[in-house]
Design a protein around this motif. Structure first.
Motif, PDB file in Angstrom:
ATOM      1  N   LEU A   8      31.967  12.731  36.542  1.00 49.63           N
ATOM      2  CA  LEU A   8      31.916  12.411  37.969  1.00 49.63           C
ATOM      3  C   LEU A   8      31.337  13.567  38.782  1.00 49.63           C
ATOM      4  CD1 LEU A   8      35.324  10.562  38.367  1.00 49.63           C
ATOM      5  CD2 LEU A   8      33.037   9.556  38.262  1.00 49.63           C
ATOM      6  N   VAL A   9      31.724  14.789  38.455  1.00 47.76           N
ATOM      7  CA  VAL A   9      31.181  15.953  39.149  1.00 47.76           C
ATOM      8  C   VAL A   9      29.687  16.083  38.872  1.00 47.76           C
ATOM      9  CG1 VAL A   9      31.246  18.480  39.257  1.00 47.76           C
ATOM     10  CG2 VAL A   9      33.366  17.186  39.288  1.00 47.76           C
ATOM     11  N   ASP A  10      29.277  15.802  37.635  1.00 50.61           N
ATOM     12  CA  ASP A  10      27.854  15.830  37.296  1.00 50.61           C
ATOM     13  C   ASP A  10      27.068  14.800  38.097  1.00 50.61           C
ATOM     14  OD1 ASP A  10      27.999  17.922  35.562  1.00 50.61           O
ATOM     15  OD2 ASP A  10      27.708  16.729  33.735  1.00 50.61           O
ATOM     16  N   ALA A  11      27.660  13.624  38.297  1.00 50.63           N
ATOM     17  CA  ALA A  11      26.981  12.594  39.094  1.00 50.63           C
ATOM     18  C   ALA A  11      26.812  13.060  40.539  1.00 50.63           C
ATOM     19  CB  ALA A  11      27.762  11.292  39.036  1.00 50.63           C
ATOM     20  N   ALA A  12      27.830  13.714  41.081  1.00 49.00           N
ATOM     21  CA  ALA A  12      27.719  14.244  42.443  1.00 49.00           C
ATOM     22  C   ALA A  12      26.672  15.356  42.501  1.00 49.00           C
ATOM     23  CB  ALA A  12      29.073  14.753  42.916  1.00 49.00           C
ATOM     24  N   ASP A  13      26.629  16.191  41.477  1.00 49.42           N
ATOM     25  CA  ASP A  13      25.611  17.251  41.433  1.00 49.42           C
ATOM     26  C   ASP A  13      24.209  16.665  41.318  1.00 49.42           C
ATOM     27  OD1 ASP A  13      27.534  19.198  41.640  1.00 49.42           O
ATOM     28  OD2 ASP A  13      27.585  19.622  39.489  1.00 49.42           O
ATOM     29  N   ARG A  14      24.070  15.632  40.514  1.00 50.57           N
ATOM     30  CA  ARG A  14      22.769  14.994  40.367  1.00 50.57           C
ATOM     31  C   ARG A  14      22.309  14.432  41.716  1.00 50.57           C
ATOM     32  NH1 ARG A  14      23.969  11.322  36.721  1.00 50.57           N
ATOM     33  NH2 ARG A  14      23.914  12.873  35.079  1.00 50.57           N
ATOM     34  N   ALA A  15      23.236  13.823  42.458  1.00 47.67           N
ATOM     35  CA  ALA A  15      22.893  13.299  43.786  1.00 47.67           C
ATOM     36  C   ALA A  15      22.494  14.447  44.718  1.00 47.67           C
ATOM     37  CB  ALA A  15      24.068  12.525  44.365  1.00 47.67           C
ATOM     38  N   HIS A  16      23.183  15.574  44.620  1.00 46.78           N
ATOM     39  CA  HIS A  16      22.846  16.725  45.457  1.00 46.78           C
ATOM     40  C   HIS A  16      21.432  17.216  45.148  1.00 46.78           C
ATOM     41  CE1 HIS A  16      23.060  20.680  47.347  1.00 46.78           C
ATOM     42  NE2 HIS A  16      22.690  21.186  46.182  1.00 46.78           N
ATOM     43  N   TRP A  17      21.120  17.365  43.858  1.00 42.72           N
ATOM     44  CA  TRP A  17      19.797  17.878  43.501  1.00 42.72           C
ATOM     45  C   TRP A  17      18.706  16.860  43.821  1.00 42.72           C
ATOM     46  CZ3 TRP A  17      19.462  22.709  43.447  1.00 42.72           C
ATOM     47  CH2 TRP A  17      20.493  23.498  42.956  1.00 42.72           C
ATOM     48  N   ASN A  18      19.012  15.569  43.762  1.00 46.91           N
ATOM     49  CA  ASN A  18      18.028  14.566  44.166  1.00 46.91           C
ATOM     50  C   ASN A  18      17.747  14.650  45.663  1.00 46.91           C
ATOM     51  OD1 ASN A  18      17.679  13.583  41.593  1.00 46.91           O
ATOM     52  ND2 ASN A  18      19.141  11.906  41.838  1.00 46.91           N
ATOM     53  N   ARG A  19      18.777  14.931  46.466  1.00 39.05           N
ATOM     54  CA  ARG A  19      18.572  15.100  47.914  1.00 39.05           C
ATOM     55  C   ARG A  19      17.740  16.336  48.212  1.00 39.05           C
ATOM     56  NH1 ARG A  19      23.904  13.938  47.999  1.00 39.05           N
ATOM     57  NH2 ARG A  19      24.471  16.089  48.401  1.00 39.05           N
ATOM     58  N   GLN A  20      17.874  17.360  47.375  1.00 41.96           N
ATOM     59  CA  GLN A  20      17.108  18.595  47.588  1.00 41.96           C
ATOM     60  C   GLN A  20      15.668  18.459  47.143  1.00 41.96           C
ATOM     61  OE1 GLN A  20      18.479  21.107  49.229  1.00 41.96           O
ATOM     62  NE2 GLN A  20      20.363  19.920  49.323  1.00 41.96           N
ATOM     63  N   GLY A  21      15.348  17.384  46.455  1.00 45.49           N
ATOM     64  CA  GLY A  21      13.988  17.172  45.998  1.00 45.49           C
ATOM     65  C   GLY A  21      13.662  17.910  44.716  1.00 45.49           C
ATOM     66  N   ALA A  22      14.675  18.302  43.990  1.00 41.40           N
ATOM     67  CA  ALA A  22      14.428  19.052  42.738  1.00 41.40           C
ATOM     68  C   ALA A  22      14.252  18.121  41.576  1.00 41.40           C
ATOM     69  CB  ALA A  22      15.603  19.987  42.459  1.00 41.40           C
TER      70      ALA A  22
END
Length: 180
Positions: free
Chosen positions: A166-180
């Motif tokens: 679940l934390v990885d999914a939240a991190d993935r969403a964060h990095w997708n928002r950053q455009g990485a």
């Protein structure tokens, strides 16, 4: 209250929530590292008669020393591998990178070590699991450290893995928002 958001719409509340979940998981993983490396290290010291006095460490009991002497080299290697992989998972979670797959490899090593240990008993893993009943999961039975306690610990580790996912999914969403 927190509202459910789609990936990419997470706000400050979600960042705080993942922070509050992430760091206890990192601490749990560091505890798992110690729980894997410490018995493997004692087993290595006992197996090779290294000139290290274990009586200086107050946490080492006679039962632990006797048990460590009976571990095999593959068991100790799986324990060391699980400890290293759990440590890498903790570092990856702290750095907000994907840690679930590394945790999964560590869990496989830990589960493999448990299964190897069960093979020394009559009937192996199948007999151990089929012998479990609800009465085996009372506090007294769990405190004895038998197979029910070991299965409970494996279930706890699966819950930790779910939280890591679940934390990885939240991190993935964060990095997708950053455009990485």
């Amino acid at each position: 209250m927190y509202k459910l958001t789609l990936a990419g719409e997470a706000g400050e509340g979600d960042a705080l929530m993942t922070f509050l979940v992430r760091w206890p998981i990192v601490l749990i993983l560091l505890g798992l590292v110690a729980a894997c490396v410490f018995p493997a290290l004692i087993g290595t010291i006992e197996a090779y008669n290294l000139p290290i006095d274990l009586n200086l460490a107050p946490a080492v009991s006679e039962n632990l020393e006797r048990w460590a002497e009976s571990t095999t080299m593959p068991e100790r290697l799986l324990w060391y591998a699980a400890g290293v992989l759990f440590f890498v998972t903790a570092v990856r979670l702290a750095r907000r990178t994907q840690g679930f797959w590394v945790w999964l490899l560590g869990f496989a090593c830990y589960g493999g070590r448990w299964a190897l240990g069960q093979q020394q008993q009559e009937g192996g893993v199948g007999a151990t699991v089929s012998a479990l009943t609800p009465e085996n999961f009372t506090p007294e039975a769990l405190a004895s450290g038998g197979s029910s306690a070991q299965v409970t610990f494996l279930a706890f580790m699966l819950v930790v893995g779910l939280l890591i996912l679940l934390v990885d999914a939240a991190d993935r969403a964060h990095w997708n928002r950053q455009g990485a």
